[in-house]
Design an enzyme around this catalytic site. Structure first.
Site, short mmCIF file in Angstrom:
data_model
loop_
_atom_site.label_atom_id
_atom_site.label_comp_id
_atom_site.label_asym_id
_atom_site.label_seq_id
_atom_site.Cartn_x
_atom_site.Cartn_y
_atom_site.Cartn_z
N GLU A 1 4.35 -11.92 -12.22
CA GLU A 1 3.98 -13.28 -11.62
C GLU A 1 4.50 -14.66 -12.33
O GLU A 1 4.92 -15.57 -11.34
CB GLU A 1 2.33 -13.33 -11.97
CG GLU A 1 1.62 -12.06 -11.52
CD GLU A 1 1.36 -10.96 -12.34
OE1 GLU A 1 2.36 -10.82 -13.12
OE2 GLU A 1 0.82 -9.93 -12.14
N THR B 1 0.66 -1.17 0.19
CA THR B 1 0.12 0.18 0.13
C THR B 1 0.76 1.22 -0.01
O THR B 1 2.07 1.21 0.62
CB THR B 1 -0.99 -0.01 1.01
OG1 THR B 1 -1.74 1.27 1.08
CG2 THR B 1 -0.27 -0.06 2.58
N ASP C 1 -3.77 -6.88 -3.93
CA ASP C 1 -3.52 -5.76 -4.22
C ASP C 1 -4.67 -4.86 -3.32
O ASP C 1 -5.75 -5.38 -3.30
CB ASP C 1 -3.53 -5.23 -5.47
CG ASP C 1 -2.13 -5.35 -6.04
OD1 ASP C 1 -1.20 -6.07 -5.24
OD2 ASP C 1 -1.91 -5.61 -7.40
N ASP C 2 -4.55 -3.54 -2.99
CA ASP C 2 -5.61 -2.68 -2.41
C ASP C 2 -6.75 -2.39 -3.02
O ASP C 2 -7.67 -2.11 -2.54
CB ASP C 2 -4.75 -1.66 -1.34
CG ASP C 2 -4.08 -0.86 -2.39
OD1 ASP C 2 -4.27 -0.80 -3.62
OD2 ASP C 2 -3.30 0.11 -2.00
N ASP C 3 -6.69 -2.37 -4.39
CA ASP C 3 -7.70 -1.78 -5.14
C ASP C 3 -8.58 -2.79 -5.90
O ASP C 3 -9.65 -2.29 -6.52
CB ASP C 3 -7.38 -0.74 -5.92
CG ASP C 3 -6.11 -1.00 -6.87
OD1 ASP C 3 -5.64 -2.15 -6.59
OD2 ASP C 3 -5.94 -0.37 -7.72
N ASP D 1 4.63 1.25 1.44
CA ASP D 1 5.54 1.59 0.30
C ASP D 1 6.13 3.05 1.16
O ASP D 1 5.70 3.93 0.71
CB ASP D 1 5.18 1.70 -0.96
CG ASP D 1 6.12 2.16 -1.80
OD1 ASP D 1 7.30 2.48 -1.47
OD2 ASP D 1 6.14 2.05 -3.24
N HIS E 1 -10.00 -7.05 -11.26
CA HIS E 1 -8.99 -6.21 -11.05
C HIS E 1 -9.50 -4.64 -11.16
O HIS E 1 -9.11 -4.11 -12.30
CB HIS E 1 -7.92 -6.43 -12.19
CG HIS E 1 -6.65 -5.66 -12.25
ND1 HIS E 1 -6.39 -4.81 -13.08
CD2 HIS E 1 -5.75 -5.70 -11.44
CE1 HIS E 1 -5.45 -4.22 -12.71
NE2 HIS E 1 -4.78 -4.70 -11.64
N ARG F 1 4.95 -2.27 -9.61
CA ARG F 1 4.47 -1.56 -8.41
C ARG F 1 4.31 -2.81 -7.29
O ARG F 1 4.06 -3.95 -7.38
CB ARG F 1 3.19 -0.95 -8.24
CG ARG F 1 3.13 0.23 -9.16
CD ARG F 1 2.02 0.40 -10.14
NE ARG F 1 2.74 -0.30 -11.22
CZ ARG F 1 1.72 -0.75 -12.30
NH1 ARG F 1 0.19 -0.46 -12.22
NH2 ARG F 1 2.25 -1.12 -13.55
#
Ligand code: UGA
Ligand code: MN
Length: 368
Positions: free
Chosen positions: A312, A123, A225-227, A153, A340, A196
């Protein structure tokens, strides 16, 4: 009495012609009685039939009545279930509120037999950070035996994230590692220019290696991921992964869905328009690994050197995974359980104009 037995009486039995019978004289009267009794019997049978019919009808009508009040999918039934669910949710939210107030994470939200799901989330401090983390933590709260490894981060752990975690009611580990400026996206750069969350996910992998014992490590690691948007079903699907589990990801790579190609229950390739030739052409959200894989491959990590879009596949290759090892989840990869989604960049044009005019920021003294 004895004499009466010698008299012979011809009795007409309907349908059988005349028959010689040995019914004695003395029973002449009782014959009339018999026929009366027969009539009575017939009436009785008729009555019984009526009663049986009535009972049957009553029974059916009764069932229909019951259906009205409680049969699944009737309006009343749904209303009652909705009321009960509402009451249970109310109780659950009150308990959660109490736990948060007492400052104790519900570590008891643990079941000894369930493998732990380690959710790794990088994050970074952008205006939408808290909104994203609140949304994600609300999802994770529904999942038992979950351990959130959240990695900022940044050089230091921020107050905003620390507070959010303390109040979240989740079991978590809070880490931080800053991406060096030369590896960071510049404001004008397109999103894809630099990878990222790479150093952050690696910090979480190191934490797992330092803190878990190989012998009793039982769990799954998922890079969330956070979103993105996560269905709760996804966590149920991934919990029993023994090696690597894979599934479709919605709204990614410029298409509606990317997914593993499945034939006879095995992955044979990837349905994605971009570089389907990658060994594991999946987004970060499309797989999870058993924690033993992380511990048994102590140097496997995400690489800042990876070609764009190869983060990945490069990780899984380092873990010695082959297509045959892949466990097909989400109903043979026919269901989308994660999307996503990307949080839109906050529109702060007016805030900037106000700043230029020397006006105070709208968020002075209030965390957004
Ligand atoms: C896509 C993939 O879904 C990511 O898993 C992958 O890391 C990324 O591409 C990539 O190619 O590097 P995308 O939605 O484009 O993701 O990326 P973001 O959501 O902006 O970032 C991924 C994660 O890294 C987020 O949790 C975000 O908070 C974090 N991040 C982003 C940082 O920690 N630092 C940053 O400077 C930017
Ligand atoms: Mn994203």
């Amino acid at each position: 009495m004895g004499q009466a037995h010698h008299k012979v009486q011809v009795v007409q039995i309907p349908g059988q012609g005349s028959t010689t019978s040995t019914i004695p004289q003395a029973t002449k009267m009782s014959l009339r009685q018999i026929s009366a009794a027969l009539r009575r019997r017939n009436s009785l049978i008729l009555l019984l039939c009526l009663v049986a019919f009535y009972l049957l009808w009553f029974q059916l009508a009764g069932v229909r009545l019951l259906e009205g009040s409680g049969h699944p999918h009737s309006d009343q039934w749904e209303e009652r279930v909705a009321k009960e669910l509402y009451a249970m949710r109310l109780q659950a939210s009150e308990m959660r509120r109490q736990l948060t107030r007492l400052g104790s994470a519900p570590a008891h939200w643990r079941h000894p037999d369930l493998p732990t799901i380690f959710v790794v989330t990088p994050t970074h401090a952008i205006p939408t950070q808290k909104a994203d983390l609140v949304r994600l933590s609300n999802t994770l709260l529904h999942v038992p035996n979950l351990h959130w490894l959240i990695v900022e981060d940044a050089d230091h752990k921020s107050e905003l994230v620390s507070r959010l975690l303390r109040r979240s009611g989740l079991v978590y580990t809070h880490l931080s590692v800053a991406t060096p400026p030369e590896l960071k996206l510049q404001p004008k750069d397109p999103r894809w220019k630099k990878p990222r969350g790479v150093l952050q996910r690696n910090a979480a992998l190191s934490w797992l290696r330092e803190n878990l014992e190989i012998v009793d490590a039982n769990g799954v690691v998922y890079f969330a991921d956070d979103d993105n948007t996560y269905s709760l079903e996804l966590f149920t699907e991934m919990r029993d992964i023994q090696s690597v589990g894979v599934w479709p990801v919605g709204l990614v790579g410029g298409v509606m869905v990317e997914r593993p190609l499945v034939d006879n229950g095995r992955v044979t390739g990837w349905l994605t328009p971009w570089r389907p030739d990658r060994a594991f052409a999946t987004d970060m959200a499309g797989f999870a690994v058993n924690v033993r894989l992380v511990l048994n491959h102590p140097t496997a990590s995400f690489s800042i050197e990876s070609q764009r879009g190869f983060l990945e596949t490069d990780l899984l290759t380092q873990m010695g995974v082959t297509l045959d090892d892949l466990e097909v989840k989400a109903d043979l990869c026919t269901k989308v359980l994660v999307w996503h989604t990307q949080t839109a960049k906050a529109d702060l044009k007016i805030e900037k104009i106000m700043e230029q005019k020397g006006k105070p920021a709208t968020n002075v003294g209030i965390e957004v």
